[in-house]
Design a protein around this motif. Structure first.
Motif, PDB file in Angstrom:
ATOM      1  N   ARG A  11      71.252 -74.744 -28.389  1.00 47.44           N
ATOM      2  CA  ARG A  11      70.341 -75.453 -27.580  1.00 47.44           C
ATOM      3  C   ARG A  11      69.632 -76.492 -28.401  1.00 47.44           C
ATOM      4  O   ARG A  11      69.634 -77.685 -27.842  1.00 47.44           O
ATOM      5  N   ASP A  51      69.849 -70.466 -29.900  1.00 45.83           N
ATOM      6  CA  ASP A  51      68.635 -71.551 -30.123  1.00 45.83           C
ATOM      7  C   ASP A  51      69.214 -72.679 -30.816  1.00 45.83           C
ATOM      8  O   ASP A  51      69.005 -74.176 -30.676  1.00 45.83           O
ATOM      9  N   ALA A  95      60.563 -81.198 -23.302  1.00 43.14           N
ATOM     10  CA  ALA A  95      59.717 -80.150 -22.503  1.00 43.14           C
ATOM     11  C   ALA A  95      60.469 -79.311 -21.893  1.00 43.14           C
ATOM     12  O   ALA A  95      60.160 -77.860 -22.214  1.00 43.14           O
ATOM     13  N   CYS A  96      61.755 -79.588 -21.494  1.00 44.92           N
ATOM     14  CA  CYS A  96      62.581 -78.388 -20.742  1.00 44.92           C
ATOM     15  C   CYS A  96      63.098 -77.588 -21.781  1.00 44.92           C
ATOM     16  O   CYS A  96      63.191 -76.170 -21.555  1.00 44.92           O
ATOM     17  N   TYR A  97      63.769 -78.053 -22.888  1.00 41.94           N
ATOM     18  CA  TYR A  97      64.331 -77.380 -23.968  1.00 41.94           C
ATOM     19  C   TYR A  97      63.219 -76.560 -24.782  1.00 41.94           C
ATOM     20  O   TYR A  97      63.553 -75.430 -25.205  1.00 41.94           O
ATOM     21  N   GLY A  98      62.153 -77.247 -24.969  1.00 43.93           N
ATOM     22  CA  GLY A  98      61.186 -76.589 -25.759  1.00 43.93           C
ATOM     23  C   GLY A  98      60.517 -75.180 -25.046  1.00 43.93           C
ATOM     24  O   GLY A  98      60.312 -74.191 -25.566  1.00 43.93           O
ATOM     25  N   VAL A  99      60.391 -75.357 -23.743  1.00 46.31           N
ATOM     26  CA  VAL A  99      60.113 -74.049 -22.664  1.00 46.31           C
ATOM     27  C   VAL A  99      61.091 -72.968 -23.108  1.00 46.31           C
ATOM     28  O   VAL A  99      60.845 -71.965 -23.449  1.00 46.31           O
ATOM     29  N   VAL A 100      62.361 -73.279 -22.891  1.00 47.38           N
ATOM     30  CA  VAL A 100      63.674 -72.300 -23.108  1.00 47.38           C
ATOM     31  C   VAL A 100      63.530 -71.886 -24.609  1.00 47.38           C
ATOM     32  O   VAL A 100      63.698 -70.583 -24.714  1.00 47.38           O
ATOM     33  N   ALA A 152      61.024 -71.964 -26.874  1.00 50.70           N
ATOM     34  CA  ALA A 152      59.813 -71.077 -27.014  1.00 50.70           C
ATOM     35  C   ALA A 152      59.622 -69.650 -26.101  1.00 50.70           C
ATOM     36  O   ALA A 152      59.404 -68.712 -26.744  1.00 50.70           O
ATOM     37  N   GLY A 153      60.262 -69.753 -25.095  1.00 47.45           N
ATOM     38  CA  GLY A 153      60.539 -68.367 -24.502  1.00 47.45           C
ATOM     39  C   GLY A 153      61.560 -67.291 -24.766  1.00 47.45           C
ATOM     40  O   GLY A 153      60.951 -66.148 -25.036  1.00 47.45           O
ATOM     41  N   SER A 154      62.379 -67.940 -25.409  1.00 48.25           N
ATOM     42  CA  SER A 154      63.638 -67.091 -26.245  1.00 48.25           C
ATOM     43  C   SER A 154      62.638 -66.591 -27.550  1.00 48.25           C
ATOM     44  O   SER A 154      63.094 -65.438 -27.664  1.00 48.25           O
TER      45      SER A 154
END
Length: 439
Positions: free
Chosen positions: A55, A52, A26-31, A33-35
């Protein structure tokens, strides 16, 4: 679930592992996706791909060995994924951070607790560090220079937890209306079980011996380290040490040498697939090297699968008919080897559709033929027409996908299918009955 497995997978630990995996994703997905959203707004990548990719590496590393294995395999597919993704992922094949020395030393001492200490020298600093084990240089009491592969402490528990979690996920996917006919549980048992078998070091030592026996005296020069069974334990694999290795990449090799390397790799893989039914699914750059003469050196035999003979024969027959452009026969082999066929399956429609696919790809060169795309279209046809293949077919495809991604950069003119024909002609002849080949 065995008694041993029950000790490894307890509900509290499983819940914690599930929460950890969910939190990391969830944490890496948000980062990520936001990027991606920010880059679209700016209408420019601005280096986002490299960041990415880094990441993804950090995320997979935090998730653990099962996920690192996925990243290692994806890193070989430079023909399908952008360089800014595959380049960072390739770091996963170079080695994971090793455990602390005291943990390694405690694990090795414990492995030899019931027998005399067999080493005169042991380098506790690993020469290689993978997701499942570390490798150390040592010298035996009788002076032999050896490599000692040591299973990471605590790795069993984590991998069994991940296996249990993915089994639950597969069960949930199988409840979706469009996916109910897919044999997810059987596929998970086959593929997930194969990944778990990398923990079985006795099996790996046996696989090393089998690979050496099968490929000895063949048409290709391939070096595989010999295991020393008398020194192996359930937690260690001891084998001869092979030094002076170079990374498996084109580098400054001339065109003739590149082509020779391609043929050597393909020939070796085809021998394993079509003659022995012995599939190495993990020939990424961390396990395949050159020696000083640019000959192949194959290390590690943890992710090696022995195909049932009917599966080996069916896969070999499919491949040779694909190379010959006989789509109807390819379809017939798929139909006869299917694990399940839907009641409303349109067999004639499937034959026609697969015939078109085979005719499009027959005789394609390395730079033109895309096994991943071919396999994807084949699986889509099977799904659409209601034919579900035996899960074991995933292993030879996985082996070829990994190798294809690695060797395309050596020479784009090589004909993958034509190179297989000489080996395929011997597919139904037992190895001990085949004529000796001059090296």
């Amino acid at each position: 679930m065995t008694k041993t497995t029950g000790r490894l997978v307890r509900l509290p630990g499983l819940v914690l592992r599930c929460a950890w995996v969910g939190l990391i994703v969830a944490c890496y997905g948000v980062v990520i996706a936001g990027s991606a959203a920010g880059a679209r707004l700016r209408r420019s990548t601005g280096g986002r791909g490299v960041r990415d990719g880094d990441r993804w590496v950090r995320m997979l590393t935090r998730l653990g060995p099962s996920y690192i294995k996925i990243g290692q395999l994806l890193s070989t597919r430079r023909d399908l994924l952008p360089e800014e993704v595959t380049t960072p992922l390739a770091r996963l094949t170079d080695g994971a951070a090793p455990p602390r020395r005291r943990r390694i030393e405690r694990a090795v001492r414990e492995a030899y607790r019931d027998r005399p200490w067999p080493f005169r020298e042991f380098d506790w600093e690993p020469v290689a560090s993978g997701s499942i084990a570390t490798v150390h240089e040592a010298v035996t009491l009788d002076g032999r220079r050896v490599a000692v592969k040591v299973r990471r402490p605590g790795i069993e528990r984590v991998m069994w937890q991940d296996f249990t979690l993915t089994a639950s996920a597969m069960s949930l996917m199988g409840m979706l209306p469009r996916l109910r006919k897919m044999p997810f549980k059987l596929m998970h048992a086959q593929v997930g079980g194969a990944i778990l078998r990398q923990l079985d070091f006795a099996a790996e030592a046996a696989s090393l011996r089998a690979l050496r026996d099968n490929l000895e005296g063949g048409t290709r020069t391939v070096t595989i380290p010999a295991p020393l069974p008398e020194l192996c334990t359930p937690e260690t694999v001891v084998m001869e040490f092979i030094g002076d290795l170079r990374r498996f990449e084109p580098g400054e090799l001339d065109l003739d040498t590149r082509r020779s390397v391609q043929r050597a790799v393909l020939g070796t893989v085809y021998e394993m697939l079509f003659i022995d039914g012995f599939v190495h699914c993990d020939l990424h750059p961390g396990n395949l090297y050159f020696d000083l003469n640019a000959d192949l050196v194959m290390l590690d035999a943890g992710f090696v699968i022995k195909l049932p003979d009917p599966v080996r024969r069916s896969f070999a027959d499919f491949f040779i008919n694909m190379a010959m452009g006989d789509g109807w026969m390819c379809a017939q082999i798929v139909i006869e080897s299917a694990a399940e066929i839907a009641d409303d399956c349109d067999l004639e429609g499937f034959r026609a559709a697969l015939g078109e696919l085979v005719s499009e790809t027959s005789g394609a060169k390395s730079g033109e033929f895309d096994l991943a795309r071919f396999a994807g279209r084949l699986f889509d046809l099977q799904r659409r027409f209601g034919l579900f293949p035996a899960p074991e077919f995933a292993f030879p495809l996985l082996s070829l996908l990994v190798i294809e991604g690695m060797i395309k950069g050596f020479d784009s003119d090589l004909d993958f299918q034509a190179e297989a024909i000489p080996v395929l002609r011997r597919r139904n002849i037992p190895r001990d009955a085949q004529p000796a080949v001059e090296r």
